[in-house]
Design an enzyme around this catalytic site. Structure first.
Site, PDB file in Angstrom:
ATOM      1  CG  HIS A 166       0.058   0.248  16.069  1.00  0.00           C
ATOM      2  ND1 HIS A 166       0.447   0.050  14.763  1.00  0.00           N
ATOM      3  CD2 HIS A 166       1.104  -0.174  16.835  1.00  0.00           C
ATOM      4  CE1 HIS A 166       1.655  -0.474  14.733  1.00  0.00           C
ATOM      5  NE2 HIS A 166       2.075  -0.618  15.973  1.00  0.00           N
ATOM      6  CB  CYS A 260      -1.028   3.422   9.079  1.00  0.00           C
ATOM      7  SG  CYS A 260      -1.813   2.596  10.477  1.00  0.00           S
TER       8      CYS A 260
END
Length: 267
Positions: A166, A260
């Protein structure tokens, strides 16, 4: 460096956190994990944000969704608009409607995702532009929809290292004008784009990236990052930022860090 304004964050308590499947290189279902420790570390992260003057709202964790704690993947929220998500992996698919419902119930305008798109995991607001990662999770086609929904320029960045699957594992937006990142996580062309856009960027070491040091949360003045990222902490301080180290090492077993766990809600 900008003056910090209070931020609004959405988080999800890791009540059901576990590592029972493998959808990224960090996850090992055969290794032990400690749910109670994960909850304790997450509570400390939440309190850190509160101590910095930010607002933290909570979405209810759902059983059977051990990665729902990673709220950053639940949506992208800019200018009061919400782009919902569509996960690549079936194991996380049911998180998408839960986050969509939370924003709809909160009165936001929500747009359905037409393509695989994992929220702020791969779409990060940097000043007036959106930096958008692709290569592992978010489809390149999602970048065009992101631009249409938010009406802001989208800069595509190609991720090339599976460990940094990511964008928010390879790059942290520090303020409206600067970022920190790991060059080797990006394709040569994307490295060139980053150098052009952010000539004064803070460059992370491989060692700090490997403890998810770049998976950090910045309010423009204070950067909350993994305490294990010592060189990056020093580099940020040298660049004029304040830092707060947190230990979320148990959540790292699922490939997650402070960012996150944190979805910024921009009204």
């Amino acid at each position: 460096m900008t003056t910090a304004a209070p931020r609004r964050y959405l988080m999800c308590r890791p009540t059901h956190f576990a590592v029972t499947y493998r959808i990224n290189p960090w996850m090992d279902p055969t290794a032990p994990y400690d749910n109670a420790l994960a909850v304790s570390q997450w509570e400390n992260l939440r309190q850190t944000f509160l101590d910095l003057g930010h607002t933290v709202e909570l979405i209810d964790p759902l059983p059977g969704l051990p990665d729902m704690v990673f709220a950053a993947n639940g949506a992208t929220v800019v200018d009061g608009k919400v782009l919902a998500v569509q996960f690549r992996d079936a194991e996380r698919a049911d998180e998408a409607p839960a986050y969509k419902a939370w924003f709809a119930n909160a009165g936001f305008e929500v747009f359905d995702s037409k393509h695989t798109n994992e929220g702020e995991g791969d779409i990060l607001l940097a000043g007036d532009v959106l930096l958008a990662g692709t290569g592992f999770r978010t489809a390149h086609a999602a970048h065009a929809q992101t631009q249409e929904v938010f009406g802001r320029p989208v800069i595509t960045l190609q991720l090339v290292d599976p460990a940094f699957y990511h964008l928010d594992t390879a790059l942290c937006v520090l303020d409206e004008r600067n970022v920190a990142y790991l060059p080797s996580a990006f394709s040569p062309g994307s490295q060139a784009v980053l150098r052009r856009l952010f000539p004064n960027a803070v460059i992370a070491t491989q060692a700090d990236a490997e403890v998810l040091g770049l998976n950090a949360v910045s309010d423009g003045r204070t950067v909350v990052l993994p305490v294990q990222a010592t060189a990056l902490t020093a580099a940020l301080q040298a660049a004029g930022y304040q830092t707060v180290g947190v230990d979320v090492s148990e959540l790292r077993k699922a490939g997650g860090g402070p960012k996150c766990c944190t979805l910024e809600v921009r009204s």
